[in-house]
Structure formats: structure tokens, C-alpha cells
Write a protein that holds these residues in place. Structure first.
Motif, PDB file in Angstrom:
ATOM      1  N   HIS A  99       0.234   2.299  -3.615  1.00 27.81           N
ATOM      2  CA  HIS A  99      -1.034   3.002  -3.359  1.00 27.81           C
ATOM      3  C   HIS A  99      -2.225   2.263  -3.964  1.00 27.81           C
ATOM      4  O   HIS A  99      -3.189   2.878  -4.414  1.00 27.81           O
ATOM      5  CB  HIS A  99      -0.965   4.455  -3.857  1.00 27.81           C
ATOM      6  CG  HIS A  99       0.283   5.130  -3.394  1.00 27.81           C
ATOM      7  ND1 HIS A  99       0.566   5.302  -2.059  1.00 27.81           N
ATOM      8  CD2 HIS A  99       1.350   5.638  -4.074  1.00 27.81           C
ATOM      9  CE1 HIS A  99       1.750   5.897  -1.948  1.00 27.81           C
ATOM     10  NE2 HIS A  99       2.257   6.099  -3.138  1.00 27.81           N
ATOM     11  N   LEU A 132      -5.749   3.939   5.871  1.00 31.66           N
ATOM     12  CA  LEU A 132      -5.770   3.218   4.587  1.00 31.66           C
ATOM     13  C   LEU A 132      -6.144   4.162   3.447  1.00 31.66           C
ATOM     14  O   LEU A 132      -5.624   4.044   2.331  1.00 31.66           O
ATOM     15  CB  LEU A 132      -6.751   2.037   4.667  1.00 31.66           C
ATOM     16  CG  LEU A 132      -6.248   0.848   5.508  1.00 31.66           C
ATOM     17  CD1 LEU A 132      -7.387  -0.107   5.839  1.00 31.66           C
ATOM     18  CD2 LEU A 132      -5.120   0.102   4.773  1.00 31.66           C
ATOM     19  N   LEU A 178      -4.607  -1.375  -3.246  1.00 31.53           N
ATOM     20  CA  LEU A 178      -4.951  -2.643  -2.591  1.00 31.53           C
ATOM     21  C   LEU A 178      -6.332  -3.018  -3.104  1.00 31.53           C
ATOM     22  O   LEU A 178      -7.117  -2.131  -3.446  1.00 31.53           O
ATOM     23  CB  LEU A 178      -5.006  -2.505  -1.065  1.00 31.53           C
ATOM     24  CG  LEU A 178      -3.719  -2.270  -0.264  1.00 31.53           C
ATOM     25  CD1 LEU A 178      -4.049  -2.113   1.226  1.00 31.53           C
ATOM     26  CD2 LEU A 178      -2.703  -3.399  -0.450  1.00 31.53           C
ATOM     27  N   LEU A 199      -7.774  -4.917   1.694  1.00 32.74           N
ATOM     28  CA  LEU A 199      -8.221  -3.868   2.622  1.00 32.74           C
ATOM     29  C   LEU A 199      -8.998  -4.471   3.786  1.00 32.74           C
ATOM     30  O   LEU A 199      -8.800  -4.109   4.945  1.00 32.74           O
ATOM     31  CB  LEU A 199      -9.091  -2.844   1.875  1.00 32.74           C
ATOM     32  CG  LEU A 199      -8.348  -1.891   0.934  1.00 32.74           C
ATOM     33  CD1 LEU A 199      -9.337  -1.182   0.004  1.00 32.74           C
ATOM     34  CD2 LEU A 199      -7.556  -0.847   1.723  1.00 32.74           C
ATOM     35  N   ALA A 201       0.838  -1.214   0.000  1.00 35.16           N
ATOM     36  CA  ALA A 201       0.000   0.000   0.000  1.00 35.16           C
ATOM     37  C   ALA A 201       0.862   1.250   0.000  1.00 35.16           C
ATOM     38  O   ALA A 201       0.584   2.225  -0.706  1.00 35.16           O
ATOM     39  CB  ALA A 201      -0.929  -0.011   1.210  1.00 35.16           C
ATOM     40  N   GLU A 202       1.931   1.212   0.782  1.00 36.09           N
ATOM     41  CA  GLU A 202       2.790   2.397   0.902  1.00 36.09           C
ATOM     42  C   GLU A 202       3.543   2.696  -0.392  1.00 36.09           C
ATOM     43  O   GLU A 202       3.789   3.847  -0.719  1.00 36.09           O
ATOM     44  CB  GLU A 202       3.782   2.193   2.062  1.00 36.09           C
ATOM     45  CG  GLU A 202       4.665   3.420   2.295  1.00 36.09           C
ATOM     46  CD  GLU A 202       5.506   3.333   3.566  1.00 36.09           C
ATOM     47  OE1 GLU A 202       5.353   2.360   4.343  1.00 36.09           O
ATOM     48  OE2 GLU A 202       6.322   4.252   3.776  1.00 36.09           O
ATOM     49  N   LEU A 258      -3.080   5.940   2.452  1.00 37.22           N
ATOM     50  CA  LEU A 258      -2.163   5.091   1.677  1.00 37.22           C
ATOM     51  C   LEU A 258      -2.622   4.968   0.226  1.00 37.22           C
ATOM     52  O   LEU A 258      -1.810   4.967  -0.691  1.00 37.22           O
ATOM     53  CB  LEU A 258      -2.048   3.702   2.322  1.00 37.22           C
ATOM     54  CG  LEU A 258      -1.317   3.680   3.673  1.00 37.22           C
ATOM     55  CD1 LEU A 258      -1.388   2.289   4.303  1.00 37.22           C
ATOM     56  CD2 LEU A 258       0.135   4.109   3.524  1.00 37.22           C
ATOM     57  N   LEU A 259      -3.933   4.902   0.010  1.00 38.54           N
ATOM     58  CA  LEU A 259      -4.437   4.714  -1.350  1.00 38.54           C
ATOM     59  C   LEU A 259      -4.620   6.023  -2.120  1.00 38.54           C
ATOM     60  O   LEU A 259      -4.600   6.029  -3.346  1.00 38.54           O
ATOM     61  CB  LEU A 259      -5.744   3.909  -1.337  1.00 38.54           C
ATOM     62  CG  LEU A 259      -5.521   2.397  -1.537  1.00 38.54           C
ATOM     63  CD1 LEU A 259      -4.652   1.782  -0.464  1.00 38.54           C
ATOM     64  CD2 LEU A 259      -6.827   1.653  -1.673  1.00 38.54           C
TER      65      LEU A 259
END
Ligand code: SAH
Length: 343
Positions: free
Chosen positions: A12, A252, A14, A19, A8-9, A255-256
């Protein structure tokens, strides 16, 4: 799980299963928050943008099952600020240093497109960005507000699951809510949406879907809040949302959608005295202190225990103190969504 956080990091992206797995696990929360904090720092920096929030009317035509302003709550003492009162509140906030004014209300039809546009024009004269949060309107109203100078619009989808949405929003349609968000995008607003965390029958999979919805709709801002039961609503006996779960959805989301604006919400602070600090260290980069006159503030009770009725100037000083103590800085410009990035 650590691999998922790393993915994710760095990418970006998932999927819904990934999730959901992260939302269901609890041992990796701190690693997730740290990753969101790094992504926040890399893409939007250390500045925290302050928005002065004016709650100008609690009159509402809606029946949202969770909200204390719902029209069937006969115990709510209703109020509506005059145009001059709104403008004067905004003037003071601008003078105090706010570069964005957020105008929020229930769905109050008295504020026609014409009346609202007049308020917007007068507030824009203070050289601030104007964010509106006044609910669902036809395209023509959104266009009139934009023509009057409004820059941004907040309209949470609340939940992206149609069935769950309709279970807590009698007489409303999920399609119309999505239509509103698309119209706002088309009109060139910076669009903010978001969800409630902890609605009755909401699962982690629903929340995972919400995060993917934010990406799909290309949101510029995302506000996420734990659902807090209000005693004068049909959902008064529900359990309500959990702070950590709400912060996880927020982390999250960072991250996305690395370049968007994300507030540390008041509802997070309501659940714990360090709720906003936790959010700021887990992906958030915005705070919206309340600048509404303390005499009416208590009446804007979307959920109980919302904000202390301290004067706007104290709230601003406290917020700034909190931000600086976390080693962060105060945003100086309008703090709009970053369009291009080098990360
Ligand atoms: N009428 C406007 C503003 C609504 S109030 C609109 O429709 O957009 C702003 C937000 O408060 C809502 O979007 C909702 O997510 C949140 N809210 C309402 N009731 C709540 C509750 N009981 N607990 C937590 N958040 C709540």
C-alpha cells in the motif's frame, strides 16, 4: 509495471514516480483495476453503502472556473430549498432505507451556522449519519455543525498542486482549503476529499501527487471525478477528463488507502452508462443516489448531463439492481470508515 501493481497491492505504498508511471501506462489498466478490486474486497468487503444526496441550494459565492454553479453564470436558475423542504426530503430518504444523508450546496451564506445547525439537528432525528458538503467555512462553523450532530464532511481539494489550484479558483486560496480539511480532522469528522481528473494543464504527475496528498491528510473518503466542461463557464472549450484515467486514479487510491470509503461518482456515470459499474469493480464501495426533488434537480447543474431527473425511489431501485447484478450486497449500517482491520 506488474511488479509495481504487486507492490501497491501488498505494501500500500508507492512513490510519486511509480504512481506517475502507472498513470502513464495503458497496457496494465485491467491488472490495476483487478488489484484494486481485490484490495477493496479484502479490506471493506462486498457491501456497497448508499448515501442519499440532497442538493439543497445552488446559490454560490465562488468563481470556480469549471463549475456551472459559479456566481458569474447568470444563466443558472438559482434555487434554495427551505429548511422544512430539506428535512422532509431527508425524512423520505431515511424512510426509503438510506442510513446516510448527504447535504450538499453551493457556498450559500444564507445557511448560517445557526440555520445549518438547525437542519442538521432535525435530520439527525431520523437516526441517520449526516454528511455535509457546503464548502469552506471558518472553524467555528464547522464546530457548530459538529456539535449539532454532523458526522462527516466532503470537501474536495480538487487538485493538490497549488499553482494549478489557483489557476482554476480565482479569489480562493489553496492554503485555506487545506486549513479547512485540517480543521475538520481536528474536530473529529470523517473527512472526505478528492480531485478532478482532466483539468486544463493537469498532468499525470499532478494526479500522482493528489493520491499522496490523500494519504498525507489521512482522508476517510475519497471522491474522484472526471472534469466535464460546462458550456456556461470560462473553460467551456476544454477537452475534459477521461473516464479510464479517473478510474485509474481511483483504483490507485484504493491500493494506497485500503480501508477508506470510495464512491463510484455520478460524473463517471455521466461519461459512460457503465461508468459506475466499472468503478465498483475497480475499488469503489459507495454510491450516492440523488434524492433531491426532480423539480429542482436539473438546476443543480455543476456539469451538463449530470443525472436523469427520475424520482428518488426509481433511482434507488436502479442503483440496488446494479449493485446486486455485480454480485455485491447493500450496506446495512451507517457505513462509516472502518477504523481497525485485520488484513
Ligand atoms: N460547494 C461544495 C460542493 C461543490 S459541488 C464544495 O465546495 O465542496 C461538488 C463537486 O463537484 C466539486 O467538489 C467538484 O469537484 C465537482 N465539480 C464541479 N464542477 C464540475 C465539472 N464541471 N465537472 C466535474 N465535476 C465538477
Amino acid at each position: 509495471m506488474n511488479d509495481l501493481i504487486y507492490k501497491a497491492e501488498t505494501t500500500h505504498a508507492l512513490n510519486i514516480d511509480e504512481l506517475t508511471a502507472l498513470l502513464d501506462a495503458s497496457e496494465y489498466d485491467e491488472a490495476l483495476f483487478a488489484a484494486a478490486d481485490r484490495v477493496r474486497k479484502k479490506y471493506v468487503g462486498d457491501a456497497v453503502h448508499l448515501r442519499g444526496l440532497i442538493e439543497f441550494s445552488n446559490i454560490c459565492r465562488c468563481f470556480c472556473m469549471y463549475c456551472g454553479l459559479r456566481c458569474e453564470n447568470k444563466n443558472a436558475e438559482r434555487y434554495r430549498l427551505t429548511e422544512d423542504e430539506i428535512v422532509e426530503t431527508a425524512r423520505k430518504a431515511a424512510e426509503a432505507g438510506y442510513r446516510t444523508i448527504v447535504l450538499q450546496s453551493g457556498e450559500d451564506a444564507w445557511f448560517s451556522a445557526e440555520r445549518m445547525s438547525s437542519v442538521i439537528r432535525r435530520v439527525k432525528a431520523f437516526d441517520v449519519a449526516v454528511t455535509l458538503s457546503v464548502g469552506e467555512r471558518p472553524f467555528e462553523d464547522y464546530k457548530a455543525f459538529k456539535d449539532a450532530g454532523a458526522d462527516r464532511y466532503l470537501l474536495r481539494i480538487e487538485t493538490s498542486d497549488k499553482a494549478l489550484y489557483e489557476s482554476v479558483h480565482p479569489h480562493m486560496s489553496f492554503e485555506n482549503r487545506v486549513r479547512c480539511l485540517k480543521d475538520l480532522k481536528t474536530l473529529g469528522y470523517e473527512v472526505g476529499t478528492g480531485c478532478l481528473v482532466g483539468l486544463p494543464h493537469q498532468t499525470s504527475r499532478h494526479l500522482a501527487k493528489d493520491i499522496l496528498f490523500f494519504k498525507e491528510i489521512e482522508a476517510d473518503m475519497i471522491g474522484i471525478g472526471p472534469y466535464i466542461p460546462h458550456p456556461q463557464t470560462p473553460l467551456r472549450n476544454e477537452k475534459g477528463g477521461d473516464l479510464i484515467q479517473a478510474v485509474k486514479v481511483m483504483a490507485l487510491t484504493r491500493l494506497l488507502l485500503p480501508t477508506i470509503n470510495i464512491p463510484a461518482t455520478t460524473a463517471m456515470e455521466t461519461l459512460a452508462p457503465n461508468g459506475q459499474a466499472k468503478a465498483l469493480q475497480s475499488g469503489a464501495n459507495v454510491i450516492m443516489p440523488n434524492v433531491t426533488d426532480p423539480s429542482v434537480r436539473k438546476k443543480y447543474e455543476i456539469y451538463p448531463g449530470k443525472t436523469p431527473a427520475n424520482p428518488a425511489e426509481d433511482a434507488r431501485k436502479e442503483t440496488i439492481g446494479k449493485i446486486l447484478s455485480l454480485g455485491r450486497t447493500i450496506g446495512t449500517g451507517f457505513g462509516g470508515r472502518i477504523k481497525a482491520h485485520s488484513g
